[in-house]
Design an enzyme around this catalytic site. Structure first.
Site, mmCIF file in Angstrom:
data_model
loop_
_atom_site.group_PDB
_atom_site.id
_atom_site.type_symbol
_atom_site.label_atom_id
_atom_site.label_comp_id
_atom_site.label_asym_id
_atom_site.label_seq_id
_atom_site.Cartn_x
_atom_site.Cartn_y
_atom_site.Cartn_z
ATOM 1 C CB CYS A 1 4.382 -0.420 1.812
ATOM 2 S SG CYS A 1 3.326 -1.583 2.686
ATOM 3 C CB CYS B 1 -0.937 0.019 1.206
ATOM 4 S SG CYS B 1 -0.064 0.173 2.789
ATOM 5 C CG ASP C 1 15.599 22.404 -33.470
ATOM 6 O OD1 ASP C 1 15.643 23.615 -33.719
ATOM 7 O OD2 ASP C 1 15.338 21.538 -34.322
ATOM 8 C CG ASP D 1 14.824 17.898 -36.943
ATOM 9 O OD1 ASP D 1 14.817 19.134 -36.821
ATOM 10 O OD2 ASP D 1 15.157 17.324 -37.981
ATOM 11 C CG ASP E 1 13.314 23.562 -36.485
ATOM 12 O OD1 ASP E 1 13.755 24.694 -36.729
ATOM 13 O OD2 ASP E 1 13.711 22.526 -37.053
#
Length: 747
Positions: free
Chosen positions: A25, A22, A636, A632, A423
């Site tokens: 714990c 739980c 960037d 990409d 971009d």
């Protein structure tokens, strides 16, 4: 479980933790780990049964951390133990639960017979024997865990169950001893609660195995054998783990690629669906990259290995998914703070119920039964599972479609974005110039002009030269090899084609050479104002005369397929889209209109230098917006890091992937709205789970205290709460991206 350096003096360690049940714990394990000298932070995940520890220093703290987990009453395990156990049969671990159900059957039978007018009850000694076997046999794990919790000065689910069921069992023994055969006994309540809780935990464990499906499937992509081409050209089988960078391996039709590599010999098609979500096979030729785990098509090929082990793309993908499931979402931290005081509060509520009912005249027997019901129904199992199970299911199904979510915080933030910035080159566009038009001078044959331009540039690797050659190949033209070719860097090239001096380059360079362009001058200016890149083709047939313009060649990038539709989809869900480009404004706005963007509404940021993209993103954020950045390239990466959520195209640079919170494994812009969609759905599941988890406890405790819930019903409700939360999270596994990616990839 090898520590991995997180910075110059900080390391991280992943550790499996068995025996947690739980949210309390979780809090106890975290507290124990943080007490180890040198530990900076510890995050424990109940759903994955794992802990991620951040510590300082060069020493290996793994032994101390394992000891701390064991001293807290839990079992330290390998970090991937949950994944290994995930391959168990569907009914694994059910035997103790089945035995408990059989032992409880005679105790439950009288309740089932009453509606039929049959009053029958097993003798008290039979009830005692059956209930005792269940209580101290099947329920032994509760006592063991409760004892460890008490030693640590905290509480957990097992403590509540142990206290509640033991109280019901002792009350029954006391009633039996005092009143004999006519006593009202509660042995069936104690036995059924233990059995139902064990049944609930078994169902929960079974559901947990389903949440790790994505990672197990990724691990299964690694083939065990590789066909190594030895120094003498012979083929021999070796374990794939023994491959090294530079080795040559053969991949037969239908086999999985054993490691990342480059195609040396042959041609084939490759199924990369489990890695990228792309359902169609990808054609591969010599020089093309292969990713380990992909399925080879119908051609036998030879590869040269470029990356193995932890450096491979597959290992990177697995690491990203595991990282997302190991780190806590911000909302989970609030749940942990509530859970830390939950068990003591529940014990207090049970004692108040006992005292209140007794003082109100309900009698000790009824007061004790109500207190037992309070203890049982209040177990905070569902609270601990609500968030991590939804995150595991959401990130897992996203990974199957090529969307890798690096951390849970990105999930929570992504659904609140109101601007998505893109971009341009390589993200919204193909990033490869194409010959858009060839405009011949009056009296010049268009085909002859293209043949001359292609012949001159047949040996060039310049992007514009490749575009010209591609256009000539599409028309099936015969290209003549040029003579005496000379390149003018940044300006153009010249050489001799079929005995004539041919030049191709920028209008400015032609002006410097004194070329006569005639009407092409105005056309060049018009094309440039529309955003096209313009080259002039000229020929000099007489050394005494300046070169004469033959034609204009206009170049431009092309939008990626589906980019316009993706932008429209983002706009349809209320998001504003912006394109950031380094091109001049005319070129940027021309491409933006082709993509469906509206420059007049401020949706184009043009003439932005690579180093200024991050500043542009920060300005958008300073306007009070939550910004997602999609890119990409290496340049960037700062902008991706500056955004609230960075989304990197996986076909781009590694630097961009490391800076981004989300990585798209293929350059498909349609995955951007898909990533935001799975984020929204996952956060919705988290909220639903937390709502129901709190409802079970907040509504259940007073109902039990007032006597509307018996201990048996309370036990069933508590077990149902955990199972319902897990089942609700697993509904995310049915998610599919909209559009062309709706087909489930191969497994």
């Amino acid at each position: 479980m090898i520590p991995v350096a997180a910075s110059a003096d900080t390391r991280t360690l992943d550790l499996g933790v068995g025996g947690m049940t739980c949210a309390s714990c979780v809090a106890r394990v975290e507290k124990a780990l943080k007490k180890v000298p040198g530990v900076q932070d510890a995050a424990v995940n109940l759903a994955t049964e794992s802990a991620r520890v951040v510590y300082r220093g060069a020493d290996d703290l793994a032994p101390l951390l394992r000891r701390a987990v064991r001293d807290a009453g839990y079992a330290p395990r390998a970090a991937d133990a949950a994944l290994t156990e995930g391959d168990a049969a569907p009914w694994a671990g059910f035997a103790p639960v089945g035995l408990g159900l059989l032992l409880c059957a005679p105790l439950v039978l009288p309740m089932l017979l009453l509606p039929w007018g049959i009053a029958w009850m097993p003798p008290a000694w039979v009830q005692f024997a059956l209930a005792t076997l269940v209580q101290f046999g099947l329920g032994a794990r509760f006592y063991k865990s409760a004892w460890h919790a008490l030693k640590a000065g905290s509480g957990n689910m097992e403590l509540l169950v142990a206290l509640g069921t033991t109280a019901a069992w002792l009350l029954s023994v006391w009633q039996w001893a005092g009143q004999g055969a006519h006593a009202h006994l509660y042995f069936e309540s104690a036995a059924l609660v233990v059995t139902l809780v064990r049944l609930g935990k078994w169902l929960e464990e079974r559901a947990k195995r389903q949440t790790t499906t994505a990672i197990r499937a990724l691990h299964a992509l690694r083939p065990e054998l590789a066909h190594l081409i030895d120094w003498d050209g012979q083929e021999k089988d070796i374990p794939a783990d023994e491959l090294r960078t530079g080795d040559r391996v053969a991949v037969r039709p239908g086999e999985r690629v054993p490691a990342d590599g480059v195609l040396d010999e042959g041609a084939t098609q490759v199924d990369e669906s489990m890695l990228t979500g792309e359902p169609l096979p990808v054609p591969k030729g010599v020089g093309d990259a292969f990713t380990g785990g992909a399925i080879n098509g119908d051609g036998r090929v030879l590869l040269r290995v470029t990356a193995v082990g932890s450096e491979s793309v597959l290992a990177h993908i697995i690491r990203l998914v595991q990282d997302a499931q190991a780190v806590k979402a911000p909302v989970q931290r609030l749940v942990d703070r509530v859970s830390a005081v939950f068990v003591p509060a529940v014990i207090g509520a049970a004692l108040l119920t006992l005292a209140g009912c007794w003082l109100a005249g309900a009698g000790l027997e009824m007061a004790l039964i109500r207190a037992v019901a309070v203890l049982v129904i209040a177990c905070p199992c569902a609270l601990g599972l609500a968030t991590p199970t939804a995150i595991m299911a959401g990130t897992g199904v996203a990974a199957r479609f090529g969307i890798l979510i690096k951390d849970a915080e990105a999930l929570e933030v992504a659904h609140r974005l109101d601007i998505v910035a893109f971009d341009k080159t390589g993200t919204l566009t193909l990033g490869q110039p194409r010959l858009l038009a060839l405009l011949p001078a009056p009296g010049v044959d268009e085909a002859a002009a293209l043949r001359a331009a292609a012949s001159l540039q047949s040996g060039s690797e310049h992007p514009l030269a490749r575009a010209v050659l591609a256009a000539a190949r599409e028309r099936g033209m015969a290209i003549q090899p040029p003579q005496d070719v000379r390149a003018a860097p940044g300006q153009g090239a010249e050489g001799h084609v079929e005995g004539h001096r041919v030049l191709i380059g920028s209008p400015r360079w032609m002006g410097e050479l004194g070329a006569s362009l005639g009407p092409l001058t105005d056309q060049a200016w018009e094309q440039q104002t529309q955003g096209a890149t313009v080259s002039v083709l000229a020929v000099q047939t007489d050394a005494a005369r300046p070169p004469q313009g033959m034609a204009l060649l206009t170049f431009g990038d092309e939008p990626k397929p589906g980019a316009r539709e993706a932008i429209e989809r983002l706009r349809s869900i209320g998001l504003r889209t912006v394109m950031i480009s380094g091109d001049n404004r005319a070129a940027a706005e021309s491409m933006a209109r082709r993509l469906g963007l509206k420059p007049e509404n401020g949706e184009v940021l043009a003439e932005v230098l690579p180093g200024d993209k991050a500043a542009a993103v920060r300005r958008l954020r300073e306007g009070g917006h939550r910004v997602g950045m999609v890119g990409d390239g290496v340049n960037d990466a700062p902008a991706l890091a500056a955004a609230d959520v960075g989304i990197a195209m996986g076909n781009g640079a590694d630097a961009a992937m490391h800076a981004a919170a989300v990585t798209l494994m293929r350059g498909d812009v349609a995955l951007v709205p898909a990533a935001l969609d799975i984020s929204r759905r996952t956060v919705a599941k988290i909220r639903q789970n937390l709502f129901w988890a709190f409802v079970y406890n907040v509504a259940g405790i007073p109902l039990a205290a007032l006597g509307y819930l018996s201990p048996v019903v309370a036990g069933a409700a508590m077990a149902l709460s955990s199972v319902s939360v897990m089942s609700n999270a697993l509904l995310l596994r049915r998610w599919r991206p909209l559009g062309d990616q709706a087909n489930l990839p191969h497994e």
